[in-house]
Design a protein around this motif. Structure first.
Motif, PDB file in Angstrom:
ATOM      1  N   TRP A  27       0.751  -1.340   0.068  1.00  0.00           N
ATOM      2  CA  TRP A  27       0.096  -0.120  -0.080  1.00  0.00           C
ATOM      3  C   TRP A  27       0.871   1.257  -0.139  1.00  0.00           C
ATOM      4  O   TRP A  27       0.568   2.205  -0.896  1.00  0.00           O
ATOM      5  N   ARG A  28       1.996   1.221   0.668  1.00  0.00           N
ATOM      6  CA  ARG A  28       2.935   2.243   0.949  1.00  0.00           C
ATOM      7  C   ARG A  28       3.454   2.505  -0.352  1.00  0.00           C
ATOM      8  O   ARG A  28       3.531   3.964  -0.864  1.00  0.00           O
ATOM      9  N   GLU A  29       3.686   1.375  -1.003  1.00  0.00           N
ATOM     10  CA  GLU A  29       4.622   1.765  -2.341  1.00  0.00           C
ATOM     11  C   GLU A  29       3.386   2.272  -3.357  1.00  0.00           C
ATOM     12  O   GLU A  29       3.798   3.198  -4.206  1.00  0.00           O
ATOM     13  N   TYR A  38       0.799   4.085  -2.713  1.00  0.00           N
ATOM     14  CA  TYR A  38       0.506   5.260  -2.395  1.00  0.00           C
ATOM     15  C   TYR A  38       1.536   6.483  -2.981  1.00  0.00           C
ATOM     16  O   TYR A  38       1.331   7.216  -3.556  1.00  0.00           O
ATOM     17  N   GLN A  39       2.649   5.857  -2.549  1.00  0.00           N
ATOM     18  CA  GLN A  39       4.005   6.648  -3.145  1.00  0.00           C
ATOM     19  C   GLN A  39       3.984   6.902  -4.460  1.00  0.00           C
ATOM     20  O   GLN A  39       4.293   8.019  -4.967  1.00  0.00           O
ATOM     21  N   ARG A  80       1.341   9.232  -5.645  1.00  0.00           N
ATOM     22  CA  ARG A  80       1.564  10.603  -5.023  1.00  0.00           C
ATOM     23  C   ARG A  80       2.661  11.060  -5.853  1.00  0.00           C
ATOM     24  O   ARG A  80       2.831  12.379  -6.387  1.00  0.00           O
ATOM     25  N   GLN A  81       3.685  10.206  -6.214  1.00  0.00           N
ATOM     26  CA  GLN A  81       4.931  10.842  -7.055  1.00  0.00           C
ATOM     27  C   GLN A  81       4.283  11.455  -8.362  1.00  0.00           C
ATOM     28  O   GLN A  81       4.753  12.205  -8.842  1.00  0.00           O
ATOM     29  N   ILE A 136       2.827  14.466  -7.870  1.00  0.00           N
ATOM     30  CA  ILE A 136       3.969  15.418  -7.901  1.00  0.00           C
ATOM     31  C   ILE A 136       4.330  15.955  -9.178  1.00  0.00           C
ATOM     32  O   ILE A 136       4.610  17.140  -9.313  1.00  0.00           O
TER      33      ILE A 136
END
Ligand code: GDP
Ligand code: MG
Ligand code: ZN
Lengths: 203, 513
Positions: B39-41, B43-44, B47-48, B51
């Motif tokens: 999930w973190r990956e 999400y990142q 997000r990335q 950005i």
């Protein structure tokens, strides 16, 4: 509003009338009576440049209101301090108990704050030994236990006052490098898990 | 195990519980069926991407602005005689739309539009600009002043950066991109917004530090300008944001200060004698300064107000005491000034400064010292009780409830100089007037009561009077009953003894016709 740039915050702590204000006044007047940096309107905050080797370190010395009615607010004062001069009166054992309290507070809340234990009014006890209520070695033992520097000063004669602040500046100077490399951002007292917000670092 | 699930009629396949990425760990519905790591990956990654999109947008805007910047620069040098009012300035047709980023609604709209346009019609590059200009023409004149201020700040910033040449351009680009980036983060909580801004300051300061090879002086100078530029733009969306209870706290503090109107300068042991004209002048200035804080946008300007206020307090104390003020004098005096001023949105301002000020200034310098004292004053006022004013709980209660107002009493012994000149009449003239009126009223009251008593006794008298009269009449009537005597008939002339003395009767005269 171009105030002097200050490198480190140094906060004065201790029971009412142990001599915090006198210590600052003594130190500041001694060097700055004719200097350009003297804070002429009050001694509550003083920006004091100190020569350390090749460099000049400017300490921002924060005096605190002594009255007990403001004691609950002290935590706001020492937030972000790099050094704390915890004072006790050599002729008053209750003030030493109070100093122990401050030390515990600082250890809990300000891990980057270096502690300097300072026994004041040395001139009184050297005049009359029976007035001394805090043994030098007891205080020294306590200082070692908490990893603090220990000084006995007199604001009346000026004994050891310069040495105390000089030590504060030197320690700051030598620790500044380590600190800068290990910590990259200023923690405003909040948790530092900025995982989700790391986007701002992007460039 | 499987029996139990069957009995409940829920079929759970072991594979359903696992992470959808197939990494072998258990997944979680809250993480869309992924494990925490995946999930973190994920999400990142999202997000990335966002950005990068923001970044691309920022770069595009940057290019546009640079073009406008160049043309405005040319225009400026060409014709000095032309009006240089910011709104008519050629350069501001392109700066204009950006100044709207601070306005929540406009901003959201703009962003949505530009993002959508960018994704679906990459050919229509000029579209976003048109959109924002439309918004601009419909925006009420109310915001004109604010946008004027913002434009001015942008102009100053550009002027400042021009002197830095190449790094100036880079700084401008970074700041611009950051503002665009921030405009997409309205939903974040105040702490996160703060963290973003602080992180930006930090990375900017680090880069400047390496550029200027460790000259903190130059770094600080640039950072002040960066803070001014960024926070003027972000002010409206990050001051007292809806995600916090800042506003509620503001109201509570304001109410509290109003309820404490009775606190006297003596109770706080403040060494300021307002009888001295010069002192009261400083007190008034200090009050004005602290009230003015709310009108500033840049954290450093707000700090400036606090510092000016503090210096006036120091002056007032020094004049009163004839010696420099110490921390022991300063804090109570500041508390007194805050109580008198009741500064608008005190908590919001404190929070805003804490969150968005450049930390090196806030934590160590002189401004930081005064700011910290203001925080203490606010905390003191919030917690203030009988003990903090050396009052008994009963007294405190009576003052708080308005049942009594404090007169000069024994606690005044703390007042320096009270020994020689016991200023007993140093009460507020309004209070004195009030007391006088109260005395008049109470004497009027007692007189009225006397009148009332008299009136009542008169009434009673009046009521009993007819009865008394009646009774008296009755008594008399009883005492002298009506007697009807037997009638005695007598000759009229019987008793006429002197008849013979009477003259002869007149004889009638006859007149012959
Ligand atoms: N003899 C002597 N008296 C001192 C010394 N330092 C402070 N005092 C006295 O102690 C009292 C309290 O000092 P002050 O600085 O106001 O204490 P604070 O409340 O901690 O700021 C004052 O009357 C000072 O004159 C000292 O070194 N020697
Ligand atoms: Mg003091
Ligand atoms: Zn997984």
């Amino acid at each position: 509003m171009s105030a002097i740039r200050v490198d480190a915050k140094v906060v004065m702590l201790g029971k009412e009338s142990v001599g915090k204000t006198s210590l600052v006044e003594r130190y500041v007047h001694h060097r700055f009576l004719v200097g350009p940096y003297q804070n002429t309107i009050g001694a509550a905050f003083v920006a004091k440049p100190i020569q350390v080797g090749e460099k000049v370190i400017t300490l921002g010395i924060w005096d605190t209101a002594g009255s007990e009615r403001y004691e609950a607010m002290s935590r706001i004062y020492y937030r972000g301090a790099r050094a704390a001069i915890v004072c006790y009166d050599l002729t008053d054992s209750s003030s030493f108990q109070r100093a122990r309290f401050w030390v515990k507070e600082l250890q809990n809340c300000e891990e980057h704050c270096k502690i300097y234990l300072c026994g004041t009014k040395n001139d009184l006890v050297s005049g009359d030994r029976s007035l001394r209520q805090i043994d030098y070695h007891d205080a020294q033992d306590f200082a070692e236990e908490i990893g603090a520097q220990h000084f006995e000063t007199s604001s009346k004669t000026g004994n050891n006052v310069d040495e105390l602040f000089q030590k504060v500046a030197e320690d700051y100077n030598s620790s500044a490098f380590e600190y800068m490399t290990e910590e990259t951002s200023v923690d405003l007292g909040q948790k530092k898990d900025s995982y989700f917000y790391s986007c701002c670092h992007n460039n | 195990m499987s029996q139990r699930t069957e009995r409940r009629g829920i079929h759970v396949d072991q594979s359903d519980l696992l992470c959808k990425k197939g990494c072998g760990y258990y997944g979680n519905a809250a993480w869309q069926g992924l494990c925490s790591k995946c999930w973190r990956e994920e999400y990142q990654r999202v997000r990335q991407k966002q950005i990068q999109d923001d970044w691309a947008l920022a770069e595009k805007l940057q290019r546009e602005e640079e073009a406008a910047y160049a043309s405005s620069h040319g225009a400026q040098t060409q014709s000095h005689t032309q009006s240089t009012a910011p709104q008519t300035h050629p350069g501001h047709t392109s700066l204009g739309p950006f100044s709207k980023f601070e306005e929540k609604k406009t901003n959201e709209k703009t962003r949505k539009v530009t993002t959508v346009k960018k994704f679906f019609s990459p050919s229509s590059r000029t579209a976003p600009k048109k959109e924002t200009q439309e918004v601009r023409t419909t925006s009420p004149s109310l915001s004109r002043h604010a946008s004027f201020e913002t434009d001015q700040v942008s102009k100053d910033f550009v002027d400042f950066l021009k002197n830095l040449q190449k790094p100036g351009r880079e700084i401008h680009k970074q700041c611009r991109a950051f503002i665009v980036n921030m405009s997409g983060k309205k939903d974040l909580g105040a702490d996160e917004l703060s963290e973003c801004v602080q992180d930006f300051y930090q990375s900017m300061a680090d880069r400047l530090m390496s550029h200027y090879k460790g000259s903190s002086e130059s770094v600080e100078q640039v950072m002040d300008q960066v803070e001014k530029y960024i926070m003027t733009r972000l002010y409206k969306s990050v001051f007292c944001p809806e995600t916090t209870d800042d506003e509620k706290k503001d109201l509570a503090t304001q109410k509290r200060i109003r309820a404490l109107h009775w606190v006297t300068i003596q109770m706080l042991c403040v060494s300021m004698d307002e009888e001295i004209p010069e002192v009261s002048e400083n007190v008034v200035k200090a009050i004005t300064d602290i009230i003015e804080m709310d009108s500033k946008r840049v954290p450093r300007d707000k700090l400036g107000c606090i510092t000016r206020c503090s210096k006036h307090i120091f002056s007032a104390i020094r004049i009163t005491k004839n010696e420099p003020a110490s921390a022991d004098d300063f804090l109570p005096a500041l508390i007194y000034i805050v109580l008198k001023a009741n500064p608008p949105r005190l908590q919001s301002n404190i929070q805003y400064i804490t969150r968005f000020c450049n930390p090196s200034r806030l934590m160590t310098g002189e401004d930081g010292y005064y700011f910290t004292n203001l925080c203490c004053a606010a905390a003191f006022i919030e917690k203030l009780d009988a003990q903090s004013l050396n009052l008994s709980p009963e007294e405190f209660e009576r003052y708080m409830s308005g049942q009594a107002s404090p007169r000069i009493n024994s606690s005044d012994a703390d007042w320096p100089g009270a020994g020689q000149t016991p200023d007993v009449v140093a009460t507020n003239p309004v209070l004195a007037q009030l007391n006088h009126n109260l005395e008049l009223l109470s004497s009027l009251n007692s007189r009225q009561e006397t009148v009332m008593e008299a009136a009542q006794s008169l009434q009673a008298d009046l009521l009993s009077w007819p009865q008394a009269v009646k009774r008296e009449v009755q008594e008399i009537l009883e005492k002298y009953p009506l007697q009807i005597l037997p009638r005695t008939v007598s000759a009229i002339d019987a008793n006429n003894m002197d008849n013979e003395n009477l003259p002869p009767p007149l004889t009638p005269q006859v007149f012959a016709g």
